[in-house]
Design a protein around this motif. Structure first.
Motif, mmCIF file in Angstrom:
data_model
loop_
_atom_site.group_PDB
_atom_site.id
_atom_site.type_symbol
_atom_site.label_atom_id
_atom_site.label_comp_id
_atom_site.label_asym_id
_atom_site.label_seq_id
_atom_site.Cartn_x
_atom_site.Cartn_y
_atom_site.Cartn_z
ATOM 1 N N THR A 90 49.325 57.811 46.936
ATOM 2 C CA THR A 90 50.289 57.010 46.380
ATOM 3 C C THR A 90 49.586 55.905 46.931
ATOM 4 O OG1 THR A 90 52.139 57.699 47.687
ATOM 5 C CG2 THR A 90 52.591 55.616 47.370
ATOM 6 N N ALA A 91 49.187 55.074 45.776
ATOM 7 C CA ALA A 91 48.636 53.624 45.921
ATOM 8 C C ALA A 91 48.757 52.826 45.185
ATOM 9 C CB ALA A 91 47.322 53.801 46.534
ATOM 10 N N ASP A 92 48.074 52.390 44.787
ATOM 11 C CA ASP A 92 47.953 51.279 43.641
ATOM 12 C C ASP A 92 46.891 51.028 43.270
ATOM 13 O OD1 ASP A 92 49.857 48.115 45.891
ATOM 14 O OD2 ASP A 92 50.614 49.372 43.876
ATOM 15 N N TYR A 93 46.583 51.770 41.726
ATOM 16 C CA TYR A 93 45.386 51.765 41.250
ATOM 17 C C TYR A 93 44.614 50.801 40.253
ATOM 18 C CZ TYR A 93 46.238 57.149 43.029
ATOM 19 O OH TYR A 93 45.373 57.894 43.768
ATOM 20 N N TYR A 94 43.996 50.565 39.945
ATOM 21 C CA TYR A 94 43.311 50.228 39.801
ATOM 22 C C TYR A 94 41.592 49.798 38.614
ATOM 23 C CZ TYR A 94 45.616 46.518 42.261
ATOM 24 O OH TYR A 94 46.609 45.661 43.695
ATOM 25 N N CYS A 95 41.825 50.165 37.374
ATOM 26 C CA CYS A 95 39.876 50.379 36.702
ATOM 27 C C CYS A 95 39.839 48.647 37.033
ATOM 28 C CB CYS A 95 40.863 50.141 35.188
ATOM 29 S SG CYS A 95 42.111 49.202 34.365
ATOM 30 N N ASN A 96 38.159 49.073 36.862
ATOM 31 C CA ASN A 96 37.382 47.699 36.935
ATOM 32 C C ASN A 96 36.014 47.837 35.665
ATOM 33 O OD1 ASN A 96 34.442 47.581 38.506
ATOM 34 N ND2 ASN A 96 35.827 46.300 38.115
ATOM 35 N N ALA A 97 35.581 47.091 34.854
ATOM 36 C CA ALA A 97 34.229 47.769 34.733
ATOM 37 C C ALA A 97 33.600 46.179 34.810
ATOM 38 C CB ALA A 97 34.716 47.281 32.971
ATOM 39 N N VAL A 98 32.467 47.075 35.229
ATOM 40 C CA VAL A 98 31.499 46.213 34.914
ATOM 41 C C VAL A 98 29.980 46.725 34.243
ATOM 42 C CG1 VAL A 98 32.106 46.015 37.512
ATOM 43 C CG2 VAL A 98 30.195 47.343 37.065
ATOM 44 N N GLY A 99 29.667 45.395 34.415
ATOM 45 C CA GLY A 99 27.692 45.306 33.403
ATOM 46 C C GLY A 99 27.547 43.701 32.937
ATOM 47 N N ILE A 100 26.305 44.078 32.353
ATOM 48 C CA ILE A 100 25.761 42.870 32.041
ATOM 49 C C ILE A 100 26.573 42.739 30.572
ATOM 50 C CG2 ILE A 100 23.946 41.401 30.834
ATOM 51 C CD1 ILE A 100 22.439 44.095 31.838
ATOM 52 N N ASP A 101 27.537 40.713 31.482
ATOM 53 C CA ASP A 101 28.310 40.103 30.198
ATOM 54 C C ASP A 101 27.634 38.829 29.552
ATOM 55 O OD1 ASP A 101 31.478 38.679 30.251
ATOM 56 O OD2 ASP A 101 30.604 38.784 28.563
ATOM 57 N N GLY A 102 26.588 38.624 28.792
ATOM 58 C CA GLY A 102 25.703 37.703 28.158
ATOM 59 C C GLY A 102 24.885 37.798 29.135
ATOM 60 N N THR A 103 24.463 36.676 29.679
ATOM 61 C CA THR A 103 23.687 36.278 30.626
ATOM 62 C C THR A 103 24.214 36.090 32.218
ATOM 63 O OG1 THR A 103 23.674 33.523 30.782
ATOM 64 C CG2 THR A 103 22.742 34.659 29.171
ATOM 65 N N SER A 104 25.193 36.751 32.327
ATOM 66 C CA SER A 104 25.435 36.767 33.749
ATOM 67 C C SER A 104 25.940 39.045 34.419
ATOM 68 C CB SER A 104 26.394 35.849 34.262
ATOM 69 O OG SER A 104 27.774 36.342 33.586
ATOM 70 N N TRP A 105 26.497 39.218 35.719
ATOM 71 C CA TRP A 105 27.189 40.108 35.632
ATOM 72 C C TRP A 105 28.790 39.614 35.571
ATOM 73 C CZ3 TRP A 105 25.250 44.702 35.879
ATOM 74 C CH2 TRP A 105 25.723 45.739 36.384
ATOM 75 N N GLY A 106 28.915 41.001 34.658
ATOM 76 C CA GLY A 106 30.274 41.092 34.213
ATOM 77 C C GLY A 106 30.900 41.965 35.416
ATOM 78 N N ASP A 107 32.400 41.486 36.184
ATOM 79 C CA ASP A 107 32.900 42.680 36.766
ATOM 80 C C ASP A 107 34.356 42.470 36.705
ATOM 81 O OD1 ASP A 107 33.021 43.065 40.488
ATOM 82 O OD2 ASP A 107 33.932 43.890 38.809
ATOM 83 N N TYR A 108 35.360 43.098 36.207
ATOM 84 C CA TYR A 108 36.362 42.785 35.574
ATOM 85 C C TYR A 108 37.191 44.308 36.483
ATOM 86 C CZ TYR A 108 33.856 39.612 32.248
ATOM 87 O OH TYR A 108 32.965 38.721 31.700
ATOM 88 N N TRP A 109 38.737 43.368 36.674
ATOM 89 C CA TRP A 109 39.745 44.104 36.907
ATOM 90 C C TRP A 109 40.993 44.433 36.087
ATOM 91 C CZ3 TRP A 109 39.473 47.113 41.556
ATOM 92 C CH2 TRP A 109 37.538 46.498 41.951
#
Length: 119
Positions: A90-109
């Motif tokens: 039992t919990a809140d479940y979150y997806c997360n995507a990480v990787g290179i986004d243009g010239t920076s590091w992307g970290d999305y939730w």
């Protein structure tokens, strides 16, 4: 902008199954890994499952053999199949995507989806 939207949470009895989905939209970027995290009330967020761009997977010990992460690149969607659910899942479940986004590091939730497992 990158958007992640989870769905599939709900209330299930112990021993049951749920499949969570996380659909991505918006700006595309070079995803390195897709992850599912969860956060139970009063606890820290924990990494549950990971899938890399090459398809390799990894799981927390607490869910090994019960949860399966997969991805459908054509649908920009990552899934978490959860079987043999326990009340401690039992919990809140979150997806997360990480990787290179243009010239920076992307970290999305995503915004999260609630899973409740009754005993």
């Amino acid at each position: 902008q990158v958007q992640l939207v989870e769905s599939g949470g709900g209330l299930v009895q112990a021993g049951g199954s749920l499949r969570l989905s996380c659909a991505g939209s918006g700006r595309r970027f070079s995803i390195s890994t897709l992850n599912w995290y969860r956060q139970a009330p009063g606890k820290e967020r924990e990494l549950v499952a990971t899938i890399t761009s090459g398809g390799s997977t990894a799981y927390a010990d607490s869910v090994k053999g019960r949860f399966t992460i997969s991805r459908d690149n054509a649908k920009n969607t990552v899934y978490l199949q959860m079987n043999s659910l326990k009340p401690e899942d039992t919990a809140d479940y979150y997806c997360n995507a990480v990787g290179i986004d243009g010239t920076s590091w992307g970290d999305y939730w995503g915004q999260g989806t609630q899973v409740t497992v009754s005993s």
